[in-house]
Design a protein around this motif. Structure first.
Motif, PDB file in Angstrom:
ATOM      1  N   LEU A  70       0.811  -1.217   0.000  1.00 40.80           N
ATOM      2  CA  LEU A  70       0.000   0.000   0.000  1.00 40.80           C
ATOM      3  C   LEU A  70       0.850   1.275   0.000  1.00 40.80           C
ATOM      4  CD1 LEU A  70      -2.275  -1.512   2.665  1.00 40.80           C
ATOM      5  CD2 LEU A  70      -3.218  -0.559   0.580  1.00 40.80           C
ATOM      6  N   GLN A  71       0.497   2.181  -0.888  1.00 46.43           N
ATOM      7  CA  GLN A  71       1.151   3.497  -0.906  1.00 46.43           C
ATOM      8  C   GLN A  71       0.086   4.547  -0.618  1.00 46.43           C
ATOM      9  OE1 GLN A  71       3.332   3.927  -4.729  1.00 46.43           O
ATOM     10  NE2 GLN A  71       2.886   1.745  -4.966  1.00 46.43           N
ATOM     11  N   PRO A  72       0.224   5.294   0.486  1.00 45.22           N
ATOM     12  CA  PRO A  72      -0.814   6.275   0.823  1.00 45.22           C
ATOM     13  C   PRO A  72      -0.854   7.417  -0.179  1.00 45.22           C
ATOM     14  CG  PRO A  72       0.990   6.355   2.426  1.00 45.22           C
ATOM     15  CD  PRO A  72       1.305   5.239   1.478  1.00 45.22           C
ATOM     16  N   LEU A  73      -2.079   7.856  -0.507  1.00 46.57           N
ATOM     17  CA  LEU A  73      -2.284   8.973  -1.443  1.00 46.57           C
ATOM     18  C   LEU A  73      -2.864  10.189  -0.737  1.00 46.57           C
ATOM     19  CD1 LEU A  73      -3.966   8.112  -4.837  1.00 46.57           C
ATOM     20  CD2 LEU A  73      -1.678   8.978  -4.413  1.00 46.57           C
ATOM     21  N   GLY A  74      -3.481   9.940   0.424  1.00 43.68           N
ATOM     22  CA  GLY A  74      -4.148  11.010   1.167  1.00 43.68           C
ATOM     23  C   GLY A  74      -4.829  10.353   2.353  1.00 43.68           C
ATOM     24  N   LEU A  75      -5.718  11.084   2.993  1.00 44.59           N
ATOM     25  CA  LEU A  75      -6.430  10.538   4.145  1.00 44.59           C
ATOM     26  C   LEU A  75      -7.343   9.399   3.710  1.00 44.59           C
ATOM     27  CD1 LEU A  75      -7.368  13.856   5.955  1.00 44.59           C
ATOM     28  CD2 LEU A  75      -5.973  12.027   6.914  1.00 44.59           C
ATOM     29  N   ASP A  76      -7.108   8.208   4.242  1.00 44.44           N
ATOM     30  CA  ASP A  76      -7.979   7.052   4.000  1.00 44.44           C
ATOM     31  C   ASP A  76      -8.015   6.601   2.541  1.00 44.44           C
ATOM     32  OD1 ASP A  76      -8.764   6.624   6.657  1.00 44.44           O
ATOM     33  OD2 ASP A  76     -10.244   8.226   6.536  1.00 44.44           O
ATOM     34  N   ILE A  77      -6.937   6.845   1.801  1.00 43.74           N
ATOM     35  CA  ILE A  77      -6.872   6.358   0.420  1.00 43.74           C
ATOM     36  C   ILE A  77      -5.442   5.931   0.097  1.00 43.74           C
ATOM     37  CG2 ILE A  77      -6.651   8.735  -0.502  1.00 43.74           C
ATOM     38  CD1 ILE A  77      -8.247   7.703  -2.997  1.00 43.74           C
ATOM     39  N   TRP A  78      -5.336   4.766  -0.553  1.00 38.77           N
ATOM     40  CA  TRP A  78      -4.038   4.175  -0.899  1.00 38.77           C
ATOM     41  C   TRP A  78      -4.115   3.622  -2.325  1.00 38.77           C
ATOM     42  CZ3 TRP A  78      -6.847   3.525   3.469  1.00 38.77           C
ATOM     43  CH2 TRP A  78      -6.252   3.803   4.709  1.00 38.77           C
ATOM     44  N   ILE A  79      -2.946   3.423  -2.929  1.00 41.18           N
ATOM     45  CA  ILE A  79      -2.895   2.636  -4.162  1.00 41.18           C
ATOM     46  C   ILE A  79      -1.978   1.449  -3.932  1.00 41.18           C
ATOM     47  CG2 ILE A  79      -3.397   4.485  -5.808  1.00 41.18           C
ATOM     48  CD1 ILE A  79      -0.297   4.445  -6.388  1.00 41.18           C
ATOM     49  N   VAL A  80      -2.202   0.400  -4.707  1.00 41.52           N
ATOM     50  CA  VAL A  80      -1.329  -0.769  -4.709  1.00 41.52           C
ATOM     51  C   VAL A  80      -1.058  -1.124  -6.165  1.00 41.52           C
ATOM     52  CG1 VAL A  80      -0.937  -3.070  -3.759  1.00 41.52           C
ATOM     53  CG2 VAL A  80      -2.707  -1.631  -2.758  1.00 41.52           C
ATOM     54  N   ASP A  81       0.207  -1.155  -6.543  1.00 40.33           N
ATOM     55  CA  ASP A  81       0.568  -1.550  -7.908  1.00 40.33           C
ATOM     56  C   ASP A  81       0.830  -3.043  -7.942  1.00 40.33           C
ATOM     57  OD1 ASP A  81       0.296   0.962  -9.002  1.00 40.33           O
ATOM     58  OD2 ASP A  81       2.343   1.557  -8.526  1.00 40.33           O
ATOM     59  N   GLY A  82       0.171  -3.725  -8.876  1.00 41.47           N
ATOM     60  CA  GLY A  82       0.298  -5.176  -8.982  1.00 41.47           C
ATOM     61  C   GLY A  82       1.093  -5.583 -10.209  1.00 41.47           C
ATOM     62  N   PRO A  83       1.174  -6.891 -10.462  1.00 43.05           N
ATOM     63  CA  PRO A  83       1.915  -7.374 -11.622  1.00 43.05           C
ATOM     64  C   PRO A  83       1.248  -6.937 -12.924  1.00 43.05           C
ATOM     65  CG  PRO A  83       0.959  -9.206 -10.334  1.00 43.05           C
ATOM     66  CD  PRO A  83       0.547  -7.941  -9.668  1.00 43.05           C
ATOM     67  N   SER A  84       2.043  -6.799 -13.989  1.00 44.14           N
ATOM     68  CA  SER A  84       1.434  -6.388 -15.257  1.00 44.14           C
ATOM     69  C   SER A  84       0.724  -7.566 -15.917  1.00 44.14           C
ATOM     70  CB  SER A  84       2.469  -5.761 -16.194  1.00 44.14           C
ATOM     71  OG  SER A  84       3.496  -6.651 -16.444  1.00 44.14           O
ATOM     72  N   ILE A  85      -0.271  -7.235 -16.746  1.00 39.58           N
ATOM     73  CA  ILE A  85      -1.018  -8.257 -17.481  1.00 39.58           C
ATOM     74  C   ILE A  85      -0.902  -7.954 -18.973  1.00 39.58           C
ATOM     75  CG2 ILE A  85      -2.695  -8.828 -15.665  1.00 39.58           C
ATOM     76  CD1 ILE A  85      -4.664  -6.926 -17.105  1.00 39.58           C
ATOM     77  N   GLN A  86      -1.067  -8.970 -19.789  1.00 35.97           N
ATOM     78  CA  GLN A  86      -1.016  -8.784 -21.244  1.00 35.97           C
ATOM     79  C   GLN A  86      -2.416  -8.483 -21.758  1.00 35.97           C
ATOM     80  OE1 GLN A  86       1.784  -9.196 -23.430  1.00 35.97           O
ATOM     81  NE2 GLN A  86       2.964  -9.153 -21.537  1.00 35.97           N
ATOM     82  N   PHE A  87      -2.537  -7.406 -22.511  1.00 36.94           N
ATOM     83  CA  PHE A  87      -3.812  -7.065 -23.136  1.00 36.94           C
ATOM     84  C   PHE A  87      -3.477  -6.668 -24.568  1.00 36.94           C
ATOM     85  CE2 PHE A  87      -7.502  -4.153 -23.860  1.00 36.94           C
ATOM     86  CZ  PHE A  87      -8.503  -5.083 -23.624  1.00 36.94           C
ATOM     87  N   TYR A  88      -4.041  -7.384 -25.533  1.00 39.02           N
ATOM     88  CA  TYR A  88      -3.644  -7.191 -26.941  1.00 39.02           C
ATOM     89  C   TYR A  88      -2.123  -7.310 -27.105  1.00 39.02           C
ATOM     90  CZ  TYR A  88      -8.395  -5.353 -27.572  1.00 39.02           C
ATOM     91  OH  TYR A  88      -9.761  -5.199 -27.590  1.00 39.02           O
ATOM     92  N   LYS A  89      -1.526  -8.257 -26.354  1.00 39.80           N
ATOM     93  CA  LYS A  89      -0.074  -8.526 -26.412  1.00 39.80           C
ATOM     94  C   LYS A  89       0.781  -7.358 -25.925  1.00 39.80           C
ATOM     95  CE  LYS A  89      -0.465 -12.093 -29.869  1.00 39.80           C
ATOM     96  NZ  LYS A  89      -0.380 -12.432 -31.259  1.00 39.80           N
ATOM     97  N   ILE A  90       0.156  -6.429 -25.212  1.00 41.77           N
ATOM     98  CA  ILE A  90       0.901  -5.294 -24.651  1.00 41.77           C
ATOM     99  C   ILE A  90       0.858  -5.430 -23.131  1.00 41.77           C
ATOM    100  CG2 ILE A  90       0.964  -2.770 -24.449  1.00 41.77           C
ATOM    101  CD1 ILE A  90      -0.623  -2.713 -27.124  1.00 41.77           C
ATOM    102  N   PRO A  91       2.010  -5.266 -22.450  1.00 43.94           N
ATOM    103  CA  PRO A  91       1.973  -5.356 -20.986  1.00 43.94           C
ATOM    104  C   PRO A  91       1.370  -4.096 -20.369  1.00 43.94           C
ATOM    105  CG  PRO A  91       4.208  -4.876 -21.742  1.00 43.94           C
ATOM    106  CD  PRO A  91       3.355  -5.009 -22.967  1.00 43.94           C
ATOM    107  N   PHE A  92       0.327  -4.269 -19.594  1.00 40.70           N
ATOM    108  CA  PHE A  92      -0.291  -3.160 -18.872  1.00 40.70           C
ATOM    109  C   PHE A  92      -0.056  -3.380 -17.385  1.00 40.70           C
ATOM    110  CE2 PHE A  92      -2.539  -2.485 -22.796  1.00 40.70           C
ATOM    111  CZ  PHE A  92      -2.914  -1.148 -22.786  1.00 40.70           C
ATOM    112  N   GLU A  93       0.466  -2.374 -16.720  1.00 39.95           N
ATOM    113  CA  GLU A  93       0.610  -2.493 -15.277  1.00 39.95           C
ATOM    114  C   GLU A  93      -0.782  -2.444 -14.641  1.00 39.95           C
ATOM    115  OE1 GLU A  93       3.633   0.360 -14.002  1.00 39.95           O
ATOM    116  OE2 GLU A  93       5.018  -1.276 -14.483  1.00 39.95           O
ATOM    117  N   THR A  94      -0.944  -3.096 -13.500  1.00 39.74           N
ATOM    118  CA  THR A  94      -2.248  -3.091 -12.824  1.00 39.74           C
ATOM    119  C   THR A  94      -2.149  -2.253 -11.552  1.00 39.74           C
ATOM    120  OG1 THR A  94      -1.703  -5.161 -11.685  1.00 39.74           O
ATOM    121  CG2 THR A  94      -2.961  -5.336 -13.732  1.00 39.74           C
TER     122      THR A  94
END
Length: 244
Positions: A7-31
């Motif tokens: 978890l990376q905090p963004l503000g009060l009571d809100i966070w983001i989590v970066d996950g593994p990338s997925i392939q979509f149309y053979k392009i890696p997209f981070e999640t």
């Protein structure tokens, strides 16, 4: 890898989590998942990333995992894993996501449907609206009032060239989704060509919320001059009342 699935905090009571990338149309997209703790202590997981026990344990220290939210038709793949682990959680469907999951052979049970305004479960914390009108893309956007963070998914992409294979970079540039000037992907923009008025109304509403930060599912978060970057991200579409 450090900072992955943490978890990376963004503000009060809100966070983001970066996950593994997925392939979509053979392009890696981070999640990326956005986590919001509601006033009652429940957690709202926007676009849940791949389930892992370590992340789940960290989330449990924040509150009860209660809402598993698919914000658009292509962000749903991991909801069933979280729902299985947390049977008391509610899985929320975006427009067209049930049909997409069925076509892809992905088994996911949705409990409720997202509407054009915030559900009573989180109306005190979040504003929301459905960006309608595209033949290709409909998306539910959320604004966290306490932190002034606007949460988008694919309406704007702002991908760092470092994360992309060499051969993709010129295509990403042509599609308008390379950081630091990422915009609405060109295919989504063209899909709104008959409905720019609906897009304009949606943009106007988002600007009325006065966001200070804009989270995107793919690419660098918009942290400075958020209203201006939002207008640029919508390819300089003039908001209502600002000339057409």
């Amino acid at each position: 890898m450090e900072n992955k699935a943490m978890l990376q905090p963004l503000g009060l009571d809100i966070w983001i989590v970066d996950g593994p990338s997925i392939q979509f149309y053979k392009i890696p997209f981070e999640t990326r998942m956005t986590v919001i703790r509601l006033q009652n202590g429940d957690l709202f997981l926007h676009s849940p990333i791949q389930y892992n026990r370590e992340l789940a344990t960290e989330l449990e220290t924040l509150g009860r995992i209660r809402h598993l939210v698919s914000p658009n038709w292509i962000h749903y793949a991991y909801i069933s894993d979280w729902a299985e682990t947390y049977p008391q959680a509610l899985a929320w469907a975006s427009p067209n996501v049930r049909e997409r999951a069925r076509k892809q052979g992905v088994k996911v049970r949705f409990d409720r449907d997202l509407q054009d305004s915030a559900d009573p479960e989180w109306a005190g914390d979040l504003e929301q609206l459905i960006v309608h009108g595209s033949k290709v893309h409909t998306e539910v956007v959320f604004f966290h009032k306490r932190s002034k963070v606007l949460v988008l998914t694919d309406l704007i992409e702002n991908m760092s060239s470092k994360t992309l294979p060499l051969w993709i970079r010129p295509l990403a540039w042509a599609a308008g989704i390379l950081a630091p000037n990422g915009k609405m992907p060109i295919d989504i923009w063209f899909s709104f060509s008959g409905n720019r008025d609906k897009l304009r109304k949606a943009l106007t509403r988002m600007l009325e919320w006065k966001p200070e930060t804009v989270v995107l599912a793919h690419g660098d978060i918009l942290r400075e001059n958020a209203p201006q970057r939002l207008r640029e991200g919508f390819r300089n579409l003039a908001p209502c009342g600002h000339g057409h």
